[in-house]
Design a protein around this motif. Structure first.
Motif, PDB file in Angstrom:
ATOM      1  N   LEU A  81      26.585  -5.789   8.516  1.00  0.00           N
ATOM      2  CA  LEU A  81      27.488  -4.306   7.090  1.00  0.00           C
ATOM      3  C   LEU A  81      28.887  -4.866   7.552  1.00  0.00           C
ATOM      4  CD1 LEU A  81      25.204  -1.734   9.234  1.00  0.00           C
ATOM      5  CD2 LEU A  81      24.670  -2.520   7.314  1.00  0.00           C
ATOM      6  N   LEU A  82      29.733  -6.125   7.855  1.00  0.00           N
ATOM      7  CA  LEU A  82      30.499  -6.290   7.967  1.00  0.00           C
ATOM      8  C   LEU A  82      31.010  -7.422   7.429  1.00  0.00           C
ATOM      9  CD1 LEU A  82      31.670  -5.447  11.723  1.00  0.00           C
ATOM     10  CD2 LEU A  82      33.211  -4.553   9.601  1.00  0.00           C
ATOM     11  N   GLU A  83      30.260  -7.979   7.674  1.00  0.00           N
ATOM     12  CA  GLU A  83      29.904  -9.758   7.300  1.00  0.00           C
ATOM     13  C   GLU A  83      29.833  -9.720   6.197  1.00  0.00           C
ATOM     14  OE1 GLU A  83      31.313 -11.357  10.046  1.00  0.00           O
ATOM     15  OE2 GLU A  83      31.241 -12.458   8.812  1.00  0.00           O
ATOM     16  N   ILE A  84      28.839  -8.986   5.137  1.00  0.00           N
ATOM     17  CA  ILE A  84      28.699  -9.320   4.429  1.00  0.00           C
ATOM     18  C   ILE A  84      30.012  -8.943   3.375  1.00  0.00           C
ATOM     19  CG2 ILE A  84      26.602  -9.252   2.002  1.00  0.00           C
ATOM     20  CD1 ILE A  84      24.794  -8.564   4.081  1.00  0.00           C
ATOM     21  N   PRO A  85      30.725  -7.739   3.079  1.00  0.00           N
ATOM     22  CA  PRO A  85      31.473  -7.310   2.131  1.00  0.00           C
ATOM     23  C   PRO A  85      32.833  -8.666   2.453  1.00  0.00           C
ATOM     24  CG  PRO A  85      31.000  -5.251   3.522  1.00  0.00           C
ATOM     25  CD  PRO A  85      30.479  -7.100   3.827  1.00  0.00           C
ATOM     26  N   ALA A  86      32.945  -8.489   4.058  1.00  0.00           N
ATOM     27  CA  ALA A  86      34.391 -10.020   3.927  1.00  0.00           C
ATOM     28  C   ALA A  86      34.150 -11.341   3.361  1.00  0.00           C
ATOM     29  CB  ALA A  86      33.830 -10.337   5.708  1.00  0.00           C
ATOM     30  N   ALA A  87      32.151 -11.797   3.729  1.00  0.00           N
ATOM     31  CA  ALA A  87      32.015 -12.919   2.926  1.00  0.00           C
ATOM     32  C   ALA A  87      32.395 -12.957   1.056  1.00  0.00           C
ATOM     33  CB  ALA A  87      30.884 -13.370   2.899  1.00  0.00           C
ATOM     34  N   VAL A 125      24.415   4.675   4.171  1.00  0.00           N
ATOM     35  CA  VAL A 125      24.151   5.208   5.693  1.00  0.00           C
ATOM     36  C   VAL A 125      23.368   4.576   5.941  1.00  0.00           C
ATOM     37  CG1 VAL A 125      24.139   7.374   6.652  1.00  0.00           C
ATOM     38  CG2 VAL A 125      25.063   7.372   4.658  1.00  0.00           C
ATOM     39  N   ASP A 126      23.411   3.249   7.128  1.00  0.00           N
ATOM     40  CA  ASP A 126      22.450   2.793   7.617  1.00  0.00           C
ATOM     41  C   ASP A 126      21.393   3.576   8.806  1.00  0.00           C
ATOM     42  OD1 ASP A 126      20.526   1.110   9.335  1.00  0.00           O
ATOM     43  OD2 ASP A 126      22.265  -0.078   8.821  1.00  0.00           O
ATOM     44  N   GLU A 127      20.543   4.678   7.988  1.00  0.00           N
ATOM     45  CA  GLU A 127      19.649   5.543   9.124  1.00  0.00           C
ATOM     46  C   GLU A 127      18.419   5.071   9.984  1.00  0.00           C
ATOM     47  OE1 GLU A 127      20.662   9.132   7.439  1.00  0.00           O
ATOM     48  OE2 GLU A 127      20.456   7.915   5.648  1.00  0.00           O
ATOM     49  N   VAL A 128      18.565   2.744   9.903  1.00  0.00           N
ATOM     50  CA  VAL A 128      17.582   2.594  10.475  1.00  0.00           C
ATOM     51  C   VAL A 128      16.787   3.474  11.975  1.00  0.00           C
ATOM     52  CG1 VAL A 128      17.698   0.389   9.123  1.00  0.00           C
ATOM     53  CG2 VAL A 128      18.369   0.666  11.240  1.00  0.00           C
ATOM     54  N   TYR A 129      17.363   3.369  12.553  1.00  0.00           N
ATOM     55  CA  TYR A 129      16.990   4.102  14.152  1.00  0.00           C
ATOM     56  C   TYR A 129      16.535   5.874  13.861  1.00  0.00           C
ATOM     57  CZ  TYR A 129      18.512  -0.342  15.399  1.00  0.00           C
ATOM     58  OH  TYR A 129      18.720  -1.482  16.175  1.00  0.00           O
ATOM     59  N   LYS A 130      16.640   6.452  12.593  1.00  0.00           N
ATOM     60  CA  LYS A 130      16.053   8.124  12.056  1.00  0.00           C
ATOM     61  C   LYS A 130      14.838   8.562  13.077  1.00  0.00           C
ATOM     62  CE  LYS A 130      17.102  11.574   9.028  1.00  0.00           C
ATOM     63  NZ  LYS A 130      18.154  11.799   9.301  1.00  0.00           N
ATOM     64  N   TYR A 131      15.214   9.373  13.309  1.00  0.00           N
ATOM     65  CA  TYR A 131      13.931   9.989  13.918  1.00  0.00           C
ATOM     66  C   TYR A 131      13.755   9.747  15.936  1.00  0.00           C
ATOM     67  CZ  TYR A 131      11.777  10.714   9.384  1.00  0.00           C
ATOM     68  OH  TYR A 131      12.021  11.124   8.165  1.00  0.00           O
ATOM     69  N   GLU A 144      17.595  -7.372   3.249  1.00  0.00           N
ATOM     70  CA  GLU A 144      17.211  -7.669   2.074  1.00  0.00           C
ATOM     71  C   GLU A 144      18.534  -6.350   1.475  1.00  0.00           C
ATOM     72  OE1 GLU A 144      13.784  -7.729   0.239  1.00  0.00           O
ATOM     73  OE2 GLU A 144      15.006  -9.002  -1.518  1.00  0.00           O
ATOM     74  N   ALA A 145      17.629  -4.917   2.043  1.00  0.00           N
ATOM     75  CA  ALA A 145      19.203  -4.237   1.336  1.00  0.00           C
ATOM     76  C   ALA A 145      20.538  -4.386   1.706  1.00  0.00           C
ATOM     77  CB  ALA A 145      17.556  -2.708   1.804  1.00  0.00           C
ATOM     78  N   VAL A 146      20.511  -4.277   2.651  1.00  0.00           N
ATOM     79  CA  VAL A 146      21.898  -4.692   3.376  1.00  0.00           C
ATOM     80  C   VAL A 146      22.566  -5.713   2.582  1.00  0.00           C
ATOM     81  CG1 VAL A 146      23.692  -5.161   4.988  1.00  0.00           C
ATOM     82  CG2 VAL A 146      20.920  -3.536   5.633  1.00  0.00           C
ATOM     83  N   PHE A 147      22.238  -7.343   1.954  1.00  0.00           N
ATOM     84  CA  PHE A 147      22.652  -7.713   1.148  1.00  0.00           C
ATOM     85  C   PHE A 147      22.349  -7.042   0.102  1.00  0.00           C
ATOM     86  CE2 PHE A 147      22.367 -11.771  -0.617  1.00  0.00           C
ATOM     87  CZ  PHE A 147      23.767 -12.927   0.703  1.00  0.00           C
ATOM     88  N   LEU A 148      21.545  -6.606  -0.760  1.00  0.00           N
ATOM     89  CA  LEU A 148      21.594  -6.584  -1.989  1.00  0.00           C
ATOM     90  C   LEU A 148      22.571  -5.501  -2.779  1.00  0.00           C
ATOM     91  CD1 LEU A 148      17.979  -7.439  -3.003  1.00  0.00           C
ATOM     92  CD2 LEU A 148      20.827  -9.108  -2.968  1.00  0.00           C
ATOM     93  N   TYR A 149      22.630  -4.525  -1.179  1.00  0.00           N
ATOM     94  CA  TYR A 149      23.576  -3.377  -1.380  1.00  0.00           C
ATOM     95  C   TYR A 149      25.381  -3.908  -1.813  1.00  0.00           C
ATOM     96  CZ  TYR A 149      26.176   1.159  -1.045  1.00  0.00           C
ATOM     97  OH  TYR A 149      26.915   2.149  -1.070  1.00  0.00           O
ATOM     98  N   MET A 150      25.061  -5.172  -0.841  1.00  0.00           N
ATOM     99  CA  MET A 150      26.943  -5.182  -1.526  1.00  0.00           C
ATOM    100  C   MET A 150      27.190  -6.114  -2.559  1.00  0.00           C
ATOM    101  SD  MET A 150      28.030  -4.045   1.749  1.00  0.00           S
ATOM    102  CE  MET A 150      26.564  -3.281   3.525  1.00  0.00           C
ATOM    103  N   GLN A 151      25.742  -6.660  -2.567  1.00  0.00           N
ATOM    104  CA  GLN A 151      25.820  -7.364  -3.570  1.00  0.00           C
ATOM    105  C   GLN A 151      26.201  -6.302  -4.868  1.00  0.00           C
ATOM    106  OE1 GLN A 151      26.286 -10.753  -3.347  1.00  0.00           O
ATOM    107  NE2 GLN A 151      25.656 -10.199  -1.501  1.00  0.00           N
ATOM    108  N   ALA A 152      25.428  -5.073  -5.279  1.00  0.00           N
ATOM    109  CA  ALA A 152      25.231  -4.508  -6.278  1.00  0.00           C
ATOM    110  C   ALA A 152      26.505  -2.953  -6.474  1.00  0.00           C
ATOM    111  CB  ALA A 152      24.035  -3.707  -5.780  1.00  0.00           C
ATOM    112  N   ILE A 165      31.816   3.416   2.296  1.00  0.00           N
ATOM    113  CA  ILE A 165      31.940   3.991   3.164  1.00  0.00           C
ATOM    114  C   ILE A 165      30.950   3.416   3.434  1.00  0.00           C
ATOM    115  CG2 ILE A 165      32.167   5.479   4.946  1.00  0.00           C
ATOM    116  CD1 ILE A 165      34.368   6.836   3.115  1.00  0.00           C
ATOM    117  N   ILE A 166      31.110   2.464   4.357  1.00  0.00           N
ATOM    118  CA  ILE A 166      29.314   1.661   5.494  1.00  0.00           C
ATOM    119  C   ILE A 166      29.456   2.869   6.507  1.00  0.00           C
ATOM    120  CG2 ILE A 166      28.386  -0.014   5.683  1.00  0.00           C
ATOM    121  CD1 ILE A 166      28.631  -0.631   3.042  1.00  0.00           C
ATOM    122  N   ILE A 167      28.549   3.685   6.853  1.00  0.00           N
ATOM    123  CA  ILE A 167      27.959   4.165   8.225  1.00  0.00           C
ATOM    124  C   ILE A 167      26.491   3.933   8.782  1.00  0.00           C
ATOM    125  CG2 ILE A 167      30.436   5.890   8.057  1.00  0.00           C
ATOM    126  CD1 ILE A 167      28.269   8.125   7.586  1.00  0.00           C
TER     127      ILE A 167
END
Ligand code: PLP
Length: 373
Positions: free
Chosen positions: A113-119, A188-194, A87-95, A154-156
């Motif tokens: 991460l790629l598809e939402i900006p493209a769409a 910065v998508d850091e969902v695998y941190k730690y 949900e955060a990815v989707f809304l960040y792109m809109q924001a 920039i999206i990483i």
């Protein structure tokens, strides 16, 4: 908004609850509610006495406080809780983005991460990862070359899905500098941190390094609690924060109260949870190292630096999708073909964050011995 099918999610929708041996999942071994409750004698009481009304839209303040404590420069007011990371990815792109904006996305990528900006009508350039001497890598000069006057963000993603590449602190500082010099947003998508194998290589969260960075975290991956559907962003960028909070009113409004509470219980015991999951991963990684050493005529192995996934490849023109289907048919083991990332036909994703991994790998090995040697 017209958007293409999410290939990876469709793949899992088809196989995840059918295939007996999942050897490509990106989340760590999960926990039961009972196990979370057992962390503290008061937990059961907390859970059964909680009301089931709406919760605070930005997230339970105590949960936000706990999340904020993970960061150096973030307080609870700078944390916003979402339904999973997605949900955060989707809304960040809109924001942040508008049609016509230029966006640079590290690739291969978790498709949203790629598809939402493209769409949305943005111009998306892929910042492709490199393969060098059996390792994944990034090329910062290429990132600079991709910048245009219209680059808005920039999206990483680090640790990275699917390669397990861990951006070093020096590289992260450089990326921040590139964004800061041009006043560009950084996601910065850091969902695998730690889940860094060497804890000395842990890198500060993006939002601790740069005011215009948004860091994405979640309970799903390192904690193994995907079913809670609790994710969050942390940022010092007040404009982005406010816009995101406003957009959330149109999606989920607020999170599930029991999930927030169970997330708090997990975060209160995060050392224990993360340590167990890191231990599983590190043990399983040893098995993978041995396996790929033994069968290096059949596979190319690119050792990850963090996280529960890796992205090796079949050699000799073997097609990962065809092999994956045959493997599933004969052994019940599921691997994820690289084509779901629009990558080549040789690479495939392996997930090794779960306890049954050794069993999956030995079935895979049996298959290799019987059919590929
Ligand atoms: C890099 C990345 N970002 C975001 C997500 C979405 O996470 P969640 O399922 O918690 O919403 C995933 C899930 O696989 C992921 O790998």
């Amino acid at each position: 908004m017209k958007i293409s099918e999410f290939k990876l999610e469709r793949f899992f929708a088809r196989y995840e609850f059918e295939a007996p041996y999942l050897m490509c999942c990106s989340d760590c071994e999960s926990w039961t509610i009972q196990e979370l409750l057992a962390f503290d004698s008061g937990n059961m009481e907390r859970l059964i006495n909680m009301g089931l009304g709406y919760t605070e839209s930005r997230g339970n303040p105590a949960l936000r406080q706990q999340i904020a404590s993970l960061y150096r420069h973030i307080d609870a007011e700078q944390v916003l809780v979402f339904c999973g990371a997605e949900e955060a990815v989707f809304l960040y792109m809109q924001a942040v983005l508008s049609p016509g904006d230029h966006v640079i996305v590290q690739a291969p990528a978790y498709q949203s991460l790629l598809e939402i900006p493209a769409a949305m009508g943005c111009r998306v350039d892929k910042w492709e990862m490199k393969r060098l001497d059996g390792q994944w890598g990034i090329d910062l000069e290429e990132l600079k070359d991709l910048l245009t006057e219209k680059t808005r963000a920039i999206i990483i993603n680090t640790p990275h899905n699917p390669t397990g590449y861990l951006i070093s602190e020096q590289e992260m500082q450089e990326i921040v500098k590139i964004a800061w010099e041009r006043d560009i947003h950084l996601f910065v998508d850091e969902v695998y941190k730690y889940l860094e194998y060497d804890l000395h290589k842990q890198v500060p969260w993006g939002c601790d390094l740069y005011e215009k960075a948004v860091s994405l975290g979640v309970m799903s991956k390192s904690f193994g609690l995907a079913g809670l559907r609790i994710g969050w962003v942390a940022t010092r960028d007040q404009d982005v924060y406010r816009t995101l909070a406003g957009l959330k009113d149109y999606t989920t409004i607020c999170s599930s109260g029991p999930s927030e509470l169970l997330s708090m219980m997990a975060l209160e015991n995060r050392e224990q949870i993360i340590n167990r999951n890191r231990k599983i991963i590190i043990e399983n990684l040893k098995l993978l190292d041995e396996f790929f050493k033994q069968y290096d005529e059949i596979f190319s192995w690119y050792r990850p630096g963090a996280g529960p996934i890796a992205f090796p490849a079949f050699r000799g023109g073997l097609d990962a999708e065809i092999m994956g289907q045959d493997l599933l048919k004969h052994t019940g083991v599921l691997i994820l073909p690289g084509r779901v990332y629009d990558y080549d036909h040789q690479h495939f994703r392996i997930g090794f964050g779960r306890k049954d991994f050794a069993n999956c790998l030995s079935r895979f090995e049996q298959y290799v011995k019987e059919r590929l040697l």
